[in-house]
Scaffold this active site. Structure first.
Site, PDB file in Angstrom:
ATOM      1  N   HIS A   1       0.775  -1.397   0.068  1.00 45.86           N
ATOM      2  CA  HIS A   1      -0.049  -0.096  -0.106  1.00 45.86           C
ATOM      3  C   HIS A   1       0.855   1.103  -0.021  1.00 45.86           C
ATOM      4  O   HIS A   1       0.572   2.292  -0.688  1.00 45.86           O
ATOM      5  CB  HIS A   1      -0.845   0.059   1.405  1.00 45.86           C
ATOM      6  CG  HIS A   1      -1.704  -0.959   1.341  1.00 45.86           C
ATOM      7  ND1 HIS A   1      -1.748  -1.823   2.344  1.00 45.86           N
ATOM      8  CD2 HIS A   1      -2.623  -1.304   0.550  1.00 45.86           C
ATOM      9  CE1 HIS A   1      -2.777  -2.747   2.449  1.00 45.86           C
ATOM     10  NE2 HIS A   1      -3.591  -2.321   1.175  1.00 45.86           N
TER      11      HIS A   1
ATOM     12  N   GLN B   1     -18.045  -6.534  -1.048  1.00 48.83           N
ATOM     13  CA  GLN B   1     -17.243  -7.351  -1.841  1.00 48.83           C
ATOM     14  C   GLN B   1     -16.855  -8.794  -1.403  1.00 48.83           C
ATOM     15  O   GLN B   1     -16.235  -9.481  -1.836  1.00 48.83           O
ATOM     16  CB  GLN B   1     -16.063  -6.471  -2.341  1.00 48.83           C
ATOM     17  CG  GLN B   1     -14.800  -6.228  -1.231  1.00 48.83           C
ATOM     18  CD  GLN B   1     -13.973  -5.350  -1.870  1.00 48.83           C
ATOM     19  OE1 GLN B   1     -14.410  -4.287  -1.973  1.00 48.83           O
ATOM     20  NE2 GLN B   1     -12.536  -5.792  -1.986  1.00 48.83           N
TER      21      GLN B   1
ATOM     22  N   GLN C   1      -8.765  -7.090 -11.158  1.00 48.89           N
ATOM     23  CA  GLN C   1      -9.562  -5.654 -10.508  1.00 48.89           C
ATOM     24  C   GLN C   1      -9.079  -4.610 -11.196  1.00 48.89           C
ATOM     25  O   GLN C   1      -9.803  -3.626 -11.561  1.00 48.89           O
ATOM     26  CB  GLN C   1      -9.260  -5.575  -8.908  1.00 48.89           C
ATOM     27  CG  GLN C   1      -9.508  -4.166  -8.230  1.00 48.89           C
ATOM     28  CD  GLN C   1      -9.217  -4.163  -6.795  1.00 48.89           C
ATOM     29  OE1 GLN C   1      -9.919  -4.911  -5.845  1.00 48.89           O
ATOM     30  NE2 GLN C   1      -8.319  -3.627  -6.358  1.00 48.89           N
TER      31      GLN C   1
HETATM   32  P1  AMP Z   1      -6.482  -3.772  -0.457  1.00 44.43           P
HETATM   33  O1  AMP Z   1      -6.486  -2.828   0.801  1.00 44.43           O
HETATM   34  O2  AMP Z   1      -6.046  -4.967  -0.380  1.00 44.43           O
HETATM   35  O3  AMP Z   1      -7.982  -3.575  -0.973  1.00 44.43           O
HETATM   36  O4  AMP Z   1      -5.713  -3.049  -1.281  1.00 44.43           O
HETATM   37  C1  AMP Z   1      -5.609  -1.696  -1.571  1.00 44.43           C
HETATM   38  C2  AMP Z   1      -4.786  -1.252  -2.953  1.00 44.43           C
HETATM   39  O5  AMP Z   1      -3.356  -1.774  -2.570  1.00 44.43           O
HETATM   40  C3  AMP Z   1      -5.191  -2.207  -4.225  1.00 44.43           C
HETATM   41  O6  AMP Z   1      -5.259  -1.519  -5.279  1.00 44.43           O
HETATM   42  C4  AMP Z   1      -4.208  -3.378  -4.126  1.00 44.43           C
HETATM   43  O7  AMP Z   1      -3.943  -4.107  -5.536  1.00 44.43           O
HETATM   44  C5  AMP Z   1      -3.036  -2.823  -3.721  1.00 44.43           C
HETATM   45  N1  AMP Z   1      -1.867  -3.477  -3.241  1.00 44.43           N
HETATM   46  C6  AMP Z   1      -2.219  -4.594  -2.262  1.00 44.43           C
HETATM   47  N2  AMP Z   1      -1.177  -5.405  -2.153  1.00 44.43           N
HETATM   48  C7  AMP Z   1      -0.297  -4.929  -2.892  1.00 44.43           C
HETATM   49  C8  AMP Z   1       1.124  -5.384  -2.979  1.00 44.43           C
HETATM   50  N3  AMP Z   1       1.941  -6.422  -2.524  1.00 44.43           N
HETATM   51  N4  AMP Z   1       1.951  -4.644  -4.012  1.00 44.43           N
HETATM   52  C9  AMP Z   1       1.251  -3.428  -4.669  1.00 44.43           C
HETATM   53  N5  AMP Z   1      -0.024  -3.132  -4.424  1.00 44.43           N
HETATM   54  C10 AMP Z   1      -0.700  -3.870  -3.501  1.00 44.43           C
END
Ligand code: AMP
Length: 258
Positions: free
Chosen positions: A34, A58, A150
């Site tokens: 993040h 979701q 996504q």
């Molecule tokens: P989430 O909180 O899991 O919904 O993720 C929020 C954003 O962070 C989304 O766009 C995810 O794709 C991105 N994200 C989560 N994990 C990673 C990672 N390991 N590397 C890069 N982006 C990430």
């Protein structure tokens, strides 16, 4: 850094801002993945907005929603440390005054991969992202390529609905053994963590999707899907950990397609 929970207050504040905003939507429990999105937004925009909202619509599995990790105090400290300007943190009632009567549904790609065993998942994702983009009105929004399906669906939704925001995909951040960073990794214990650490290598080195499925099943994983599409191999597995089932997803360009 300013924290806003009330959406009326947010909309007043937003109408008075005349700067280009970068936006990173998340469900909190922030990790380096993040933070990489936030750092990029801070570098490329006048102001950066982070949203933290665990989007119930979701989740097709209530147990997964209930056990989703939260760490708000740490999240706010991390956000401040990378230079976030505004944090939007609404609750369910604020985000869904319509009680989810209006939904953003995609007919084709959302039914494949994660949509094949998580019915309605992408309808929840697209609906909340559309609401957030309307609220924040960012010039650029940053999404991780870890959630590649996504990212593509959101990019196509913005093009299809003529939304002005530029959707930017950011590389997946990984642990030393290659495990894609994820908020869900916090729920993995010793053995399950080791198994999870093999997931990306199996996706990468297997000569076929069938070989990858066999290798993951041999480690005791429940394989939701492994599928090669658009020159990338996508996978989702469930791993038992501490009496809990943890779902992990990943995708990469496999060795045999390089
Ligand atoms: P989430 O909180 O899991 O919904 O993720 C929020 C954003 O962070 C989304 O766009 C995810 O794709 C991105 N994200 C989560 N994990 C990673 C990672 N390991 N590397 C890069 N982006 C990430």
């Amino acid at each position: 850094m300013q924290l806003v929970k009330d959406l009326e207050q947010w909309q007043r504040l937003r109408s008075e801002l005349d700067k280009a905003l970068g936006f990173v939507p998340t469900m909190g429990a922030l990790h380096e993945g993040h933070l990489s999105l936030l750092r990029r937004s801070v570098a490329e925009n006048e102001l950066t907005v982070l949203s933290i909202f665990v989007n119930a619509t979701q989740f097709n599995n209530q147990a997964d929603l209930q056990s989703y990790p939260t760490s708000i105090e740490d999240d706010l400290k991390l956000a401040q440390s990378v230079g976030v300007d505004l944090v939007l943190m609404p609750d369910y009632v604020q985000m869904y005054p319509d009680n989810f009567r209006f939904q953003m549904h995609e007919e084709i790609f959302s039914q494949d991969l994660c949509g094949s065993d998580r019915s309605g998942h992408f309808t929840g994702v697209l609906t909340v992202v559309l609401k957030l983009l309307n609220l924040v009105q960012p010039e650029k929004a940053y999404f991780g390529l870890k959630d590649y399906q996504q990212y593509l669906l959101i990019k196509d939704m913005c093009a299809g609905l003529f939304l002005p925001t530029q959707i930017i995909g950011c590389e997946t951040l990984r642990e030393n053994d290659g495990l894609a960073m994820s908020s869900r990794n916090r729920r993995l214990d010793g053995v399950a963590r080791d198994v999870a650490g093999s997931f990306n290598g199996i996706l990468y080195h297997s000569n076929s999707d069938e070989d990858a499925i066999s290798a993951l099943q041999a480690l005791g994983c429940n394989v939701a899907y492994i599928k090669t599409l658009y020159g990338r191999r996508f996978g989702a597995v469930e791993i038992e950990s501490q009496g809990d089932t943890v779902r992990l997803i990943d995708n990469l360009v496999p060795e045999n397609l390089k």
